[in-house]
Enzyme design. Structure first.
Site, PDB file in Angstrom:
ATOM      1  N   ASP A  12       0.840  -1.205   0.000  1.00 23.07           N
ATOM      2  CA  ASP A  12       0.000   0.000   0.000  1.00 23.07           C
ATOM      3  C   ASP A  12       0.875   1.255   0.000  1.00 23.07           C
ATOM      4  OD1 ASP A  12      -2.308   1.457   0.010  1.00 23.07           O
ATOM      5  OD2 ASP A  12      -2.823   1.057   2.097  1.00 23.07           O
ATOM      6  N   TRP A  17       2.900   8.014  -2.238  1.00 23.19           N
ATOM      7  CA  TRP A  17       4.308   8.256  -2.574  1.00 23.19           C
ATOM      8  C   TRP A  17       4.390   9.228  -3.755  1.00 23.19           C
ATOM      9  CZ3 TRP A  17       7.525   7.880  -6.729  1.00 23.19           C
ATOM     10  CH2 TRP A  17       8.906   7.879  -6.477  1.00 23.19           C
ATOM     11  N   SER A  57      -6.953  -5.799  -6.173  1.00 19.86           N
ATOM     12  CA  SER A  57      -8.114  -6.407  -5.522  1.00 19.86           C
ATOM     13  C   SER A  57      -9.342  -6.289  -6.431  1.00 19.86           C
ATOM     14  CB  SER A  57      -8.389  -5.717  -4.186  1.00 19.86           C
ATOM     15  OG  SER A  57      -9.067  -4.499  -4.406  1.00 19.86           O
ATOM     16  N   THR A  58     -10.367  -7.075  -6.134  1.00 20.55           N
ATOM     17  CA  THR A  58     -11.597  -7.000  -6.943  1.00 20.55           C
ATOM     18  C   THR A  58     -12.212  -5.598  -6.835  1.00 20.55           C
ATOM     19  OG1 THR A  58     -12.827  -7.920  -5.084  1.00 20.55           O
ATOM     20  CG2 THR A  58     -12.162  -9.463  -6.778  1.00 20.55           C
ATOM     21  N   ASN A  60     -10.407  -2.819  -6.825  1.00 21.42           N
ATOM     22  CA  ASN A  60      -9.566  -1.849  -7.539  1.00 21.42           C
ATOM     23  C   ASN A  60     -10.108  -1.460  -8.918  1.00 21.42           C
ATOM     24  OD1 ASN A  60      -6.445  -3.128  -6.145  1.00 21.42           O
ATOM     25  ND2 ASN A  60      -7.647  -1.342  -5.515  1.00 21.42           N
ATOM     26  N   ARG A 180       1.958  -5.162   6.027  1.00 23.30           N
ATOM     27  CA  ARG A 180       1.203  -4.130   5.311  1.00 23.30           C
ATOM     28  C   ARG A 180       1.969  -2.818   5.402  1.00 23.30           C
ATOM     29  NH1 ARG A 180      -5.084  -2.946   4.394  1.00 23.30           N
ATOM     30  NH2 ARG A 180      -4.721  -1.137   3.095  1.00 23.30           N
ATOM     31  N   ARG A 186      -5.752  -2.582   8.487  1.00 26.20           N
ATOM     32  CA  ARG A 186      -6.881  -3.308   7.888  1.00 26.20           C
ATOM     33  C   ARG A 186      -6.376  -4.516   7.118  1.00 26.20           C
ATOM     34  NH1 ARG A 186      -8.558   1.992   6.390  1.00 26.20           N
ATOM     35  NH2 ARG A 186      -7.474   1.915   4.395  1.00 26.20           N
ATOM     36  N   LEU A 187      -7.276  -5.481   6.910  1.00 24.97           N
ATOM     37  CA  LEU A 187      -6.936  -6.661   6.111  1.00 24.97           C
ATOM     38  C   LEU A 187      -7.439  -6.518   4.668  1.00 24.97           C
ATOM     39  CD1 LEU A 187      -5.280  -9.047   6.757  1.00 24.97           C
ATOM     40  CD2 LEU A 187      -7.248 -10.153   7.782  1.00 24.97           C
ATOM     41  N   GLU A 199       1.331 -13.683  11.959  1.00 21.57           N
ATOM     42  CA  GLU A 199       1.759 -12.497  12.699  1.00 21.57           C
ATOM     43  C   GLU A 199       1.630 -11.308  11.748  1.00 21.57           C
ATOM     44  OE1 GLU A 199       2.848 -12.324  15.848  1.00 21.57           O
ATOM     45  OE2 GLU A 199       2.599 -14.468  16.176  1.00 21.57           O
TER      46      GLU A 199
HETATM   47  C1  FPP Z   1      -1.626   0.184  -3.504  1.00 23.03           C
HETATM   48  O1  FPP Z   1      -1.212   1.528  -3.483  1.00 23.03           O
HETATM   49  C2  FPP Z   1      -1.098  -0.490  -4.673  1.00 23.03           C
HETATM   50  C3  FPP Z   1      -1.838  -1.038  -5.675  1.00 23.03           C
HETATM   51  C4  FPP Z   1      -3.310  -1.037  -5.701  1.00 23.03           C
HETATM   52  C5  FPP Z   1      -1.191  -1.665  -6.843  1.00 23.03           C
HETATM   53  C6  FPP Z   1       0.030  -2.463  -6.549  1.00 23.03           C
HETATM   54  C7  FPP Z   1       0.865  -2.495  -7.750  1.00 23.03           C
HETATM   55  C8  FPP Z   1       2.219  -2.482  -7.781  1.00 23.03           C
HETATM   56  C9  FPP Z   1       3.060  -2.534  -6.562  1.00 23.03           C
HETATM   57  C10 FPP Z   1       2.978  -2.381  -9.043  1.00 23.03           C
HETATM   58  C11 FPP Z   1       2.759  -3.444 -10.054  1.00 23.03           C
HETATM   59  C12 FPP Z   1       2.758  -4.800  -9.521  1.00 23.03           C
HETATM   60  C13 FPP Z   1       3.605  -5.776  -9.907  1.00 23.03           C
HETATM   61  C14 FPP Z   1       3.415  -7.135  -9.363  1.00 23.03           C
HETATM   62  C15 FPP Z   1       4.709  -5.539 -10.833  1.00 23.03           C
HETATM   63  P1  FPP Z   1      -2.318   2.650  -3.596  1.00 23.03           P
HETATM   64  O2  FPP Z   1      -2.405   3.068  -5.014  1.00 23.03           O
HETATM   65  O3  FPP Z   1      -3.589   2.154  -2.984  1.00 23.03           O
HETATM   66  O4  FPP Z   1      -1.678   3.777  -2.724  1.00 23.03           O
HETATM   67  P2  FPP Z   1      -2.444   4.893  -1.913  1.00 23.03           P
HETATM   68  O5  FPP Z   1      -3.267   4.178  -0.870  1.00 23.03           O
HETATM   69  O6  FPP Z   1      -1.336   5.696  -1.346  1.00 23.03           O
HETATM   70  O7  FPP Z   1      -3.280   5.650  -2.905  1.00 23.03           O
END
Ligand code: FPP
Length: 232
Positions: A12, A17, A57-58, A60, A180, A186-187, A199
């Protein structure tokens, strides 16, 4: 000390970032992909057998179309770029989730990479894509009901193991450590069943800032805990 066999991570903070730097969210995901590379390498170095990453996730799908499409392009690019390293390091790729709902090109790239790395002996990298625990449990319940209706399963014989065997994760041991990033407690519909005894390690670090040293710290914290599994 022996590393956990299976580590699961909720990655997350990519968006935050990017926002902190005035960059588009996809830039954060790009940096997040670099953390995926580093953490996978470190798991190989530590002898971690399974690493499950919550990549999509579903829920997203509710994000702007541009971000969703960008994530699939990024994943395809990542798989293509990383294949030589995965082969060199012995990383075996797998995926969990409703993969059949992903874009065709992503499904093809995944299938190709899974096949190419199938015999690799080191860490198994499991990407959770279009994954949610409740969907997984509903799919498992449907599988059990179908078998019972067909007369191939006696409902009276159903145990936790019977259900585990119908989950997307049937082949893998339960994670012992769940990490996390970016501080949320949260889960988020991630491996609800499989994390029953895990853990939890929550760090305020954003995922693009989570590197090899941070993973070692999480593993050290895991070792410092006493795990009793309900006993004394
Ligand atoms: C959560 O950050 C991240 C995601 C929903 C996507 C994860 C994807 C990657 C790490 C890159 C691609 C994956 C691979 C396997 C190459 P967020 O966008 O929810 O962050 P925020 O909560 O700060 O908005």
């Amino acid at each position: 000390m022996k590393s956990p066999r299976h580590i699961a991570i909720i990655m997350d903070g990519n968006g935050r970032w990017a926002k902190e730097r005035g960059l588009p969210r996809l830039k954060g995901h790009e940096r997040g992909a670099e953390s995926v590379r580093a953490i996978t390498e470190e798991c190989v170095a530590l002898g971690v057998e399974f690493l499950t990453l919550y990549a999509f996730s579903t829920e997203n799908w509710k994000r702007p179309e541009e971000e969703v499409a960008g994530l699939w392009v990024l994943l395809e690019h990542f798989l293509e770029m990383e294949l030589p390293t995965m082969m060199k390091n012995g990383v075996r790729l797998r995926a969990i989730g409703r993969i059949y709902e992903l874009p065709e090109s992503t499904q093809a790239k995944l299938a190709q990479t899974i096949a190419a790395t199938a015999k690799n002996p080191a860490t198994t990298l499991i990407l959770a894509l279009n994954y949610s625990s409740r969907t997984e449990l509903a799919d498992a319940a449907r599988a059990l009901a179908t078998e019972a209706a067909a007369g191939t399963l006696d409902p009276a014989t159903i145990t936790p193991d019977t259900l585990s065997a119908r989950l997307y994760t049937a082949e893998y041991p339960d994670p012992e450590l769940m990490i996390r990033t970016s501080g949320e407690l949260r889960l988020s519909n991630f491996l609800l069943w499989q994390l029953s005894y895990a853990e939890f390690y929550i760090t305020p670090k954003l995922w693009p800032d989570f590197g090899k040293a941070e993973l070692r710290e999480a593993v050290a914290s895991f070792h410092a805990r006493e795990r009793r599994f309900g006993g004394l």
